[in-house]
Design a protein around this motif. Structure first.
Motif, PDB file in Angstrom:
ATOM      1  N   GLY A 259      10.090 -41.396  -7.656  1.00 11.47           N
ATOM      2  CA  GLY A 259       9.546 -40.039  -7.556  1.00 11.47           C
ATOM      3  C   GLY A 259       9.255 -39.659  -6.116  1.00 11.47           C
ATOM      4  O   GLY A 259       9.544 -38.538  -5.684  1.00 11.47           O
ATOM      5  N   ARG A 260       8.700 -40.590  -5.358  1.00  4.34           N
ATOM      6  CA  ARG A 260       8.392 -40.293  -3.957  1.00  4.34           C
ATOM      7  C   ARG A 260       9.696 -40.059  -3.175  1.00  4.34           C
ATOM      8  O   ARG A 260       9.767 -39.197  -2.305  1.00  4.34           O
ATOM      9  N   SER A 261      10.744 -40.828  -3.482  1.00  4.57           N
ATOM     10  CA  SER A 261      12.041 -40.643  -2.797  1.00  4.57           C
ATOM     11  C   SER A 261      12.592 -39.251  -3.029  1.00  4.57           C
ATOM     12  O   SER A 261      13.211 -38.658  -2.145  1.00  4.57           O
TER      13      SER A 261
ATOM     14  N   THR B 254      -0.818 -38.151   8.774  1.00  2.66           N
ATOM     15  CA  THR B 254      -2.247 -37.910   8.962  1.00  2.66           C
ATOM     16  C   THR B 254      -3.005 -38.430   7.754  1.00  2.66           C
ATOM     17  O   THR B 254      -2.476 -38.484   6.644  1.00  2.66           O
ATOM     18  N   GLU B 255      -4.247 -38.815   7.989  1.00  2.00           N
ATOM     19  CA  GLU B 255      -5.036 -39.392   6.900  1.00  2.00           C
ATOM     20  C   GLU B 255      -6.521 -39.320   7.251  1.00  2.00           C
ATOM     21  O   GLU B 255      -6.894 -39.534   8.395  1.00  2.00           O
ATOM     22  N   THR B 256      -7.349 -38.994   6.259  1.00  2.00           N
ATOM     23  CA  THR B 256      -8.798 -38.907   6.473  1.00  2.00           C
ATOM     24  C   THR B 256      -9.509 -40.221   6.180  1.00  2.00           C
ATOM     25  O   THR B 256     -10.550 -40.497   6.756  1.00  2.00           O
TER      26      THR B 256
ATOM     27  N   ASN C  56     -11.396 -30.886   5.262  1.00  2.00           N
ATOM     28  CA  ASN C  56     -10.929 -29.531   4.948  1.00  2.00           C
ATOM     29  C   ASN C  56      -9.827 -29.025   5.861  1.00  2.00           C
ATOM     30  O   ASN C  56      -9.346 -27.915   5.683  1.00  2.00           O
ATOM     31  N   GLU C  57      -9.453 -29.811   6.846  1.00  2.00           N
ATOM     32  CA  GLU C  57      -8.402 -29.364   7.766  1.00  2.00           C
ATOM     33  C   GLU C  57      -7.096 -30.100   7.495  1.00  2.00           C
ATOM     34  O   GLU C  57      -7.102 -31.295   7.208  1.00  2.00           O
ATOM     35  N   CYS C  58      -5.994 -29.364   7.577  1.00  2.00           N
ATOM     36  CA  CYS C  58      -4.685 -29.998   7.408  1.00  2.00           C
ATOM     37  C   CYS C  58      -3.981 -30.203   8.753  1.00  2.00           C
ATOM     38  O   CYS C  58      -3.238 -31.175   8.933  1.00  2.00           O
TER      39      CYS C  58
HETATM   40  N1  SAH Z   1       1.013 -39.699   0.350  1.00  2.00           N
HETATM   41  C1  SAH Z   1       0.453 -40.757  -0.463  1.00  2.00           C
HETATM   42  C2  SAH Z   1      -1.046 -40.544  -0.748  1.00  2.00           C
HETATM   43  C3  SAH Z   1      -1.358 -39.260  -1.494  1.00  2.00           C
HETATM   44  S1  SAH Z   1      -3.050 -39.190  -2.021  1.00  2.00           S
HETATM   45  C4  SAH Z   1       1.228 -40.817  -1.780  1.00  2.00           C
HETATM   46  O1  SAH Z   1       1.967 -39.888  -2.078  1.00  2.00           O
HETATM   47  O2  SAH Z   1       1.072 -41.794  -2.510  1.00  2.00           O
HETATM   48  C5  SAH Z   1      -3.701 -37.930  -0.933  1.00  2.00           C
HETATM   49  C6  SAH Z   1      -4.163 -38.513   0.430  1.00  2.00           C
HETATM   50  O3  SAH Z   1      -4.636 -37.435   1.225  1.00  2.00           O
HETATM   51  C7  SAH Z   1      -5.318 -39.494   0.338  1.00  2.00           C
HETATM   52  O4  SAH Z   1      -4.976 -40.680   0.990  1.00  2.00           O
HETATM   53  C8  SAH Z   1      -6.499 -38.801   1.016  1.00  2.00           C
HETATM   54  O5  SAH Z   1      -7.359 -39.693   1.673  1.00  2.00           O
HETATM   55  C9  SAH Z   1      -5.757 -37.893   1.981  1.00  2.00           C
HETATM   56  N2  SAH Z   1      -6.440 -36.673   2.431  1.00  2.00           N
HETATM   57  C10 SAH Z   1      -7.335 -35.909   1.763  1.00  2.00           C
HETATM   58  N3  SAH Z   1      -7.656 -34.827   2.501  1.00  2.00           N
HETATM   59  C11 SAH Z   1      -6.933 -34.904   3.645  1.00  2.00           C
HETATM   60  C12 SAH Z   1      -6.805 -34.072   4.807  1.00  2.00           C
HETATM   61  N4  SAH Z   1      -7.489 -32.942   4.928  1.00  2.00           N
HETATM   62  N5  SAH Z   1      -5.947 -34.459   5.800  1.00  2.00           N
HETATM   63  C13 SAH Z   1      -5.251 -35.627   5.686  1.00  2.00           C
HETATM   64  N6  SAH Z   1      -5.342 -36.444   4.618  1.00  2.00           N
HETATM   65  C14 SAH Z   1      -6.157 -36.085   3.609  1.00  2.00           C
END
Ligand code: SAH
Length: 314
Positions: free
Chosen positions: A93-95, A145-147, A178-180
């Motif tokens: 699914g991810r692919s 990116t990751e929080t 809350n920021e992307c």
């Molecule tokens: N991409 C991976 C994880 C998805 S889960 C997959 O598909 O399996 C969603 C991820 O977004 C989590 O790891 C969470 O910690 C992260 N996240 C949540 N809010 C975020 C933000 N504002 N910016 C970056 N990452 C965020």
């Protein structure tokens, strides 16, 4: 955030219905080859109800071994693991998201390849799965990116422990939930596309209940405790406003930096979220919006893509 398993309890029909034609995980798993790639998998392979070789998708250790075998066999990946409690993503699914993104960027012609294609993966998770597949399939370069600090650390570890990934994947910490884009995209930086598998639920309780239902569905057993059995830390599974809230914030924020990505994209798990999101996109002034349907067997999902540039394809 979409489902955490292949949901492939049927013995993997051939080919897997609905997956992208270039998806190399479309065909039935060859467990003899996979166990050769990853001997630890052998302990988890047994005939399912249809008499086909399979693994128990409700068992995290089995899914981990299967994922390790798939990634090793397909891409020669030597190390792939996630810390306890984090997501075990279904690789097929991810692919699919990666291949559909390639089609979006090429306008359906030859998929673009190489490090000149820069992708922003928002919320890469501890599994770093989209960058790993995108870099391995197409040689694309990623900013991830990751929080979540643990997920960040882990994603970085995966990148440095696999030869060839370091020049292509950079993991950046996002300090605001809350920021992307703000805080992770550098001034003047541009990307061919952004991608995201957003947290789905709007509360921890909702996430736990859904996880219990999933485990019950896969194993036929009622879980004894509300454990997120096959992965999914709180932050991976829920955020303020759930999927709708997250993607809505992303749309508003993308409109503030319209030239940063040729295409902004996100998975949308719930079809009912499409209409309101398309409305936000119109209000935000998107020049073009696309909905790319994806399916894996019964499970349907879609990628929502938007651009503020005219003639964004090609
Ligand atoms: N991409 C991976 C994880 C998805 S889960 C997959 O598909 O399996 C969603 C991820 O977004 C989590 O790891 C969470 O910690 C992260 N996240 C949540 N809010 C975020 C933000 N504002 N910016 C970056 N990452 C965020």
């Amino acid at each position: 955030m979409t489902d955490t398993t292949d949901n492939d309890t049927s013995g993997a029909k051939e080919p897997k219905q609905g997956l992208h034609p270039r998806n190399r995980f479309r065909t039935r798993y060859d467990f003899a080859q996979l166990t050769k790639a990853c001997p630890a998998l052998a302990a988890f392979v047994s005939p399912n109800a249809h008499g086909d070789e399979s693994v128990d998708y409700a068992n995290p250790a089995a899914v981990l071994a299967l994922n390790q075998a798939l990634l090793k066999q397909a891409y020669g990946l030597q190390h792939w693991e996630v810390p306890p409690g984090h997501l075990y993503p279904p690789i097929p699914g991810r692919s699919d998201y990666i291949h559909h993104l390639a089609d979006l960027l090429s306008g359906g012609t030859t998929p673009p390849k190489g490090r000149c294609v820069r992708i922003l993966d928002i919320g890469t998770g501890a599994n770093c799965i989209y960058p790993i597949i995108g870099a391995s399939e197409y040689g694309w370069r990623f900013v991830s990116t990751e929080t979540d600090p643990t997920a960040c650390r882990w994603a970085r570890k995966l990148v440095v422990s696999n030869k060839g990934l370091s020049p292509l994947i950079e993991v950046r910490t996002q300090t605001s939930l809350n920021e992307c884009f703000k805080g992770v995209v550098k001034p003047g930086e541009v990307f061919a596309a952004s991608m995201c598998n957003p947290p789905f639920h709007s509360s921890a309780a909702e996430a736990a209940a859904s996880s219990q239902r999933k485990v019950h569905h896969l194993s036929g057993k009622k879980p004894l405790e509300p454990a997120l059995n096959f992965g999914g830390k709180n932050g991976e599974l829920w955020c303020e406003g759930g999927e709708l809230g997250f993607v809505r914030r992303m749309i508003a924020q993308s409109a503030e930096i319209p030239g940063t990505c040729r295409w902004f994209t996100s998975l949308v798990s719930k079809s009912a979220h499409l209409q309101p999101l398309q409305r936000y996109l119109r209000q935000a002034g998107a020049a073009e919006v696309k909905v790319i349907d994806m399916a894996q067997g019964q499970k349907k999902s879609r990628v929502l893509a938007w651009t503020f540039l005219t003639h964004a394809e090609g």
